[in-house]
Scaffold this motif. Structure first.
Motif, PDB file in Angstrom:
ATOM      1  N   LEU A 167      -4.378   2.742   4.197  1.00 46.00           N
ATOM      2  CA  LEU A 167      -5.334   2.812   3.085  1.00 46.00           C
ATOM      3  C   LEU A 167      -6.251   4.027   3.225  1.00 46.00           C
ATOM      4  CD1 LEU A 167      -6.406  -0.883   2.431  1.00 46.00           C
ATOM      5  CD2 LEU A 167      -5.541   0.727   0.741  1.00 46.00           C
ATOM      6  N   ARG A 168      -6.582   4.372   4.461  1.00 45.00           N
ATOM      7  CA  ARG A 168      -7.463   5.522   4.669  1.00 45.00           C
ATOM      8  C   ARG A 168      -6.691   6.835   4.751  1.00 45.00           C
ATOM      9  NH1 ARG A 168     -10.422   2.305   9.247  1.00 45.00           N
ATOM     10  NH2 ARG A 168     -12.057   1.266   8.085  1.00 45.00           N
TER      11      ARG A 168
ATOM     12  N   ALA B  15       3.874   1.535  -1.173  1.00 44.63           N
ATOM     13  CA  ALA B  15       4.460   1.682  -2.513  1.00 44.63           C
ATOM     14  C   ALA B  15       3.425   2.234  -3.485  1.00 44.63           C
ATOM     15  CB  ALA B  15       4.979   0.328  -3.004  1.00 44.63           C
ATOM     16  N   THR B  16       2.192   1.779  -3.348  1.00 45.36           N
ATOM     17  CA  THR B  16       1.108   2.283  -4.206  1.00 45.36           C
ATOM     18  C   THR B  16       0.889   3.773  -3.973  1.00 45.36           C
ATOM     19  OG1 THR B  16       0.049   0.124  -4.017  1.00 45.36           O
ATOM     20  CG2 THR B  16      -1.313   1.915  -4.850  1.00 45.36           C
TER      21      THR B  16
ATOM     22  N   ALA C 242     -10.272   0.305  -3.180  1.00 48.25           N
ATOM     23  CA  ALA C 242      -9.488   0.114  -1.946  1.00 48.25           C
ATOM     24  C   ALA C 242     -10.378   0.002  -0.716  1.00 48.25           C
ATOM     25  CB  ALA C 242      -8.513   1.273  -1.777  1.00 48.25           C
TER      26      ALA C 242
ATOM     27  N   ALA D 145       3.048   5.871  -2.787  1.00 54.72           N
ATOM     28  CA  ALA D 145       4.218   6.622  -3.251  1.00 54.72           C
ATOM     29  C   ALA D 145       4.160   6.816  -4.768  1.00 54.72           C
ATOM     30  CB  ALA D 145       5.495   5.872  -2.877  1.00 54.72           C
ATOM     31  N   GLU D 146       3.656   5.840  -5.498  1.00 55.76           N
ATOM     32  CA  GLU D 146       3.629   5.932  -6.956  1.00 55.76           C
ATOM     33  C   GLU D 146       2.418   6.724  -7.452  1.00 55.76           C
ATOM     34  OE1 GLU D 146       5.839   5.115  -9.192  1.00 55.76           O
ATOM     35  OE2 GLU D 146       4.558   5.647 -10.892  1.00 55.76           O
ATOM     36  N   PHE D 147       1.248   6.442  -6.857  1.00 52.59           N
ATOM     37  CA  PHE D 147       0.017   7.009  -7.413  1.00 52.59           C
ATOM     38  C   PHE D 147      -0.593   8.121  -6.561  1.00 52.59           C
ATOM     39  CE2 PHE D 147       0.253   2.580  -8.859  1.00 52.59           C
ATOM     40  CZ  PHE D 147       0.279   2.790 -10.231  1.00 52.59           C
ATOM     41  N   GLY D 148      -0.110   8.277  -5.342  1.00 52.19           N
ATOM     42  CA  GLY D 148      -0.688   9.307  -4.478  1.00 52.19           C
ATOM     43  C   GLY D 148      -1.927   8.847  -3.747  1.00 52.19           C
ATOM     44  N   GLU D 149      -2.576   7.811  -4.246  1.00 51.30           N
ATOM     45  CA  GLU D 149      -3.768   7.271  -3.586  1.00 51.30           C
ATOM     46  C   GLU D 149      -3.951   5.826  -4.026  1.00 51.30           C
ATOM     47  OE1 GLU D 149      -6.930   9.741  -4.890  1.00 51.30           O
ATOM     48  OE2 GLU D 149      -6.742   9.166  -6.978  1.00 51.30           O
ATOM     49  N   ALA D 150      -4.714   5.099  -3.231  1.00 46.59           N
ATOM     50  CA  ALA D 150      -4.971   3.706  -3.587  1.00 46.59           C
ATOM     51  C   ALA D 150      -5.983   3.650  -4.727  1.00 46.59           C
ATOM     52  CB  ALA D 150      -5.494   2.960  -2.364  1.00 46.59           C
ATOM     53  N   GLY D 151      -6.121   2.474  -5.320  1.00 46.35           N
ATOM     54  CA  GLY D 151      -7.041   2.318  -6.447  1.00 46.35           C
ATOM     55  C   GLY D 151      -8.489   2.430  -6.032  1.00 46.35           C
ATOM     56  N   ALA D 152      -9.352   2.352  -7.055  1.00 45.61           N
ATOM     57  CA  ALA D 152     -10.766   2.669  -6.841  1.00 45.61           C
ATOM     58  C   ALA D 152     -11.456   1.772  -5.816  1.00 45.61           C
ATOM     59  CB  ALA D 152     -11.497   2.594  -8.175  1.00 45.61           C
TER      60      ALA D 152
ATOM     61  N   VAL E 166       0.846  -1.197   0.000  1.00 44.97           N
ATOM     62  CA  VAL E 166       0.000   0.000   0.000  1.00 44.97           C
ATOM     63  C   VAL E 166       0.879   1.245   0.000  1.00 44.97           C
ATOM     64  CG1 VAL E 166      -1.739   1.320   1.271  1.00 44.97           C
ATOM     65  CG2 VAL E 166      -1.897  -1.162   1.183  1.00 44.97           C
TER      66      VAL E 166
END
Lengths: 477, 317
Positions: A163-164, A35-36, A47, A38-45, A33
């Motif tokens: 995640l939150r 790493a996610t 999550a 850090a790469e995307f700024g937020e978790a996927g839809a 999470v």
């Protein structure tokens, strides 16, 4: 990404099959999470499903609940001496248990745990760490935990928190809870470790020390109890501090009644948008409750079952009625000293039987916790006054007497309320009575000296831990 | 003494191959870039492409030829059907919707399977087959390229993968020519993973893997460092992936050059891509993350999450 998929599958499989989860797998998912983020700024839809669970459909949820209850009960019947006896005496087949049949099982009360703690320990688990309740509401209860639990809970907590967005790398969490709150401290420290955040476990130290640490130590998250938060706000006011002195982005304060007046003052003082007021309890960890913006308390449905049981009948509380929260943590989340239908004695009101419209509407809810069942004031006419009613009204007095110190009793059909003199400072006694009347409480006031304040009502801030540099230590030197 | 047949002069064959490769590179790179800029794929809730994924990919790529070689052609076709259908579905369902995507996949695959069995007796038939083939493969490459890059693959990963594929290509095209044998065996079957054209008696083709790596390198450079880096990456791709691949046989094997033989394109492109990456890293610094790239495309930064927290709490009220 491939590995993450495998880890998520393993976690989902463990949850679906109700087998012990691999804490290392969950810990690695926390890393995924991060790493996610850090790469995307937020978790996927999707999550939220990882945290809230996928089941919002009532029928699916009931099926999940029944399955989890059976799995938990079957294990308790086989491994827990207390529940093996209970099932046997009540002639209950754990393998056929469901939500409807659950009511046939008597609730487990604190006295059971306190008097026969060994009977609750499962025989197939090696006990690792004992933790005790702080005992502010009675004799402390000892709960043994397994190493599995101590590894799993922080991992699950960290997963939900990152995640939150509640916990981020670089955060510094300051924890001002009693140093005896072993589970909470362990959870906080390890969740921070997994999230790449710093953690400062200070304890209930003199408020000035905690404030200094908050301000100069760069804490971004504060975890404490409402009564200690009140002491911090008062100390900060004395020191002339303001929001600009702190870097806090979250303020979490649970374990006692948190009044709106304290929330307003703390938000302003520490520069946070709101104060979070979650619900939990040592005996029923890792089950938690989350308040929403509309003042409901939403109870976790993935890790356990929360019932609201009528105070008088023992049946499910009717809409509008008061009930006590009865909680069953599911296996595999509770391992060493599990409880079934544990009566927390925390009282809440059943919400009206109509759809919710808050941001957590899909999660079952009650009112906020109103106080302990044993602290309810029952008036002759049948009216019940809760601790929350007293605390909120007292703490909204102009003197802002946080944390509220009071004693209430029913006397000749009226409420006799004892307060320290400083609580009504700025008001005459008649004005103070009118203040209570405006809030629906017809009271006769009994004012005592401030030196008796602490004896009126104990709070967690009373469990002060001295240091060599603190005034308490100097007095004793 | 073997008789060497040259349908057309060697330089013309090399030039033709270069044109085919260049066309493929231009279409796949521009298509992948356009997709990357304008279409956002639905990504899983958790997970970002990392170095271990590169290793897993290389292992799969290394093992797959043996599996294909061992399986009967029908089974290989089935695997390719599933693979291409998945890639096309993931890539184009957001654009075409459920009905549109399955209709499109059905038409493309149906036509490809039909033409693989009926019309390859003539050069025109071959070219028609190659044309359909190329559409499927190019669309697949564009989709997979974006799946990886929008999933968090970085230029660093692409560079290392290229280097790994260079080793792979040298081994499997030169010392242990499994790839060539597989292509020779499978070339007329449906969904052969190549694009190409037939002129006279010679096939000029480029593999899906090569196209994928070229597009990954190009778009990853764009994502990491912007348009100038992408321009450099494009130039490297054209020179080492296209020109060098097409003309190496002409330059180094004058007497026996036969462009029906497999040229290990990645063995030329991989080291060049890796060195280019090292140069870019030194010149431009840290790569942009996907969040930083998206922020650079819009003045609105990603909104922070502000939900409430259930932090661990110690005890009851």
């Amino acid at each position: 990404m491939f590995e993450t998929g495998v880890r998520q599958f393993r976690l989902a499989l463990g949850i679906a099959l109700r087998r012990r989860l691999d804490p290392r797998n969950v810990e690695r998912l926390v890393g995924d999470v991060l790493a996610t983020l850090a790469e995307f700024g937020e978790a996927g839809a999707d999550a939220a499903e990882l945290v809230e669970g996928p089941t919002t459909n009532p029928e699916d949820r009931l099926e999940f609940t029944n399955g989890s209850l059976r799995r938990t009960a079957v294990r308790l019947g086989a491994q827990s001496p207390f529940y093996a006896r209970l099932f046997s005496s009540a002639q209950i087949d754990p393998a056929k248990l469901d939500v409807a049949g659950l009511r046939a099982i008597p609730v487990t009360v604190k006295a059971d745990l306190t008097e026969r703690p060994g009977d609750f320990r499962c025989t197939d688990v090696q006990a690792y760490l004992a933790t005790r309740t702080t005992g502010t509401t009675g004799r402390p209860t000892e709960v043994w935990l397994s190493r599995y639990e101590m590894e799993l809970w922080p991992a699950l907590g960290a997963l939900a928190s990152v995640l939150r967005g509640e916990l981020r790398p670089g955060d510094v969490m300051q924890v001002n809870l009693s140093s005896r709150s072993t589970v909470a401290l362990h959870q906080a420290a390890n969740a921070c470790r997994l999230a790449g955040a710093g953690c400062r476990l200070l304890g209930i130290v003199p408020p000035e020390t905690a404030l200094e640490s908050l301000a100069e130590g760069g804490a971004t998250i504060l975890l404490t109890n409402p009564s200690y938060l009140a002491e911090l706000v008062k100390a900060a006011r004395r020191a002339g501090m303001g929001a600009g002195d702190f870097r806090l982005r979250r303020l979490v304060s649970g374990g006692e009644v948190l009044s709106p007046s304290l929330v307003r003052a703390a938000s302003g003082m520490f520069g946070v948008p709101h104060v979070e007021d979650p619900y939990s309890m040592t005996e029923i960890v890792p089950i938690t409750g989350r308040p929403c913006s509309q003042g409901h308390m939403h109870h976790d449905t993935n890790l356990g079952l929360t019932e609201l049981v009528d105070l008088h009948t023992g049946e499910p509380a009717a809409p509008g009625a008061l009930g006590t929260l009865v909680i069953t943590p599911y296996f595999p989340y509770r391992d060493c000293t599990p409880v079934l239908r544990y009566d927390t004695r925390d009282v809440a009101r059943c919400l009206p039987d109509e759809p919710l419209h808050c941001e957590l509407a899909t999660v079952p809810a009650t009112s906020l916790v109103l106080g302990k069942a044993d602290h309810l004031l029952r008036m002759p006419g049948g009216e019940i006054v809760t601790s929350r009613q007293f605390i909120e009204v007292i703490e909204s007095l102009p003197a802002e007497p946080w944390p509220a110190r009071y004693r209430a009793a029913a006397c000749d059909g009226r409420i006799r309320l004892t307060l320290p003199a400083s609580a009504i400072a700025g008001y005459s006694q008649a004005e103070a009575v009118r203040h209570f009347a405006a809030a629906g409480l017809d009271v006769d006031l009994d004012i005592v000296g401030d030196d008796q304040a602490v004896s009126l009502r104990h709070t967690r801030s009373d469990m002060l831990e001295t240091t060599f540099a603190s005034p308490h230590a100097l007095v004793g030197a | 003494m073997p008789v060497v047949i040259f349908p057309i002069p060697q330089w013309e064959e090399s030039l033709t191959l270069f044109c085919v490769i260049l066309t493929g590179v231009i279409v796949v790179c521009s298509g992948a870039l356009a997709y990357f800029r304008y279409v956002r794929m639905v990504r899983p809730p958790v997970g970002a492409f990392n170095t271990r994924d590169v290793v897993i990919l290389l292992i799969v790529i290394g093992v797959l030829p043996f599996v294909y070689g061992w399986l009967p052609d029908t089974a290989v076709t089935c695997i390719l059907l599933v693979t291409f259908a998945s890639a096309l579905y993931i890539g184009y369902a957001p654009l075409l919707g459920q009905v549109g995507i399955w209709l499109g996949i059905g038409v493309l695959f149906g036509l490809n399977i039909w033409s693989s069995n009926h019309i390859m007796g003539t050069v025109a038939g071959w070219d028609w087959w190659y044309a359909q083939q190329s559409v499927v493969v190019l669309l697949g490459a564009i989709a997979v390229c974006n799946l990886y890059l929008q999933g968090g693959m970085k230029l660093r990963h692409v560079a290392w993968m290229s280097l790994g594929l260079a080793c792979y290509d040298i081994v499997f095209a030169s010392y242990y020519p499994l790839t060539g044998r597989l292509i020779a065996r499978y070339i007329t079957h449906p969904l052969t993973p190549v694009i190409g054209m037939r002129f006279g008696r010679v096939d000029y083709a480029l593999g899906l893997g090569d196209l994928l790596v070229y597009s990954l390198f190009f778009v990853a450079a764009y994502k990491a460092y912007g348009k100038w880096a992408a321009t450099i990456a494009g130039a490297v791709t054209v020179v080492f992936g296209g020109f060098a691949t097409a003309f190496v046989p002409f330059l180094f094997n004058f007497t026996n050059a036969n462009l029906d033989e497999l040229v290990p394109a990645q063995s030329l492109f991989g080291p060049a891509a890796f060195l280019t990456y090292l140069w870019m890293k030194r010149h431009y610094g840290r790569e942009r993350t996907m969040a930083e790239y998206l922020a650079s495309q819009s003045s609105t930064a990603p909104a922070p999450q502000v939900e409430q927290a259930p932090a661990p709490e110690p005890a009851s009220i």
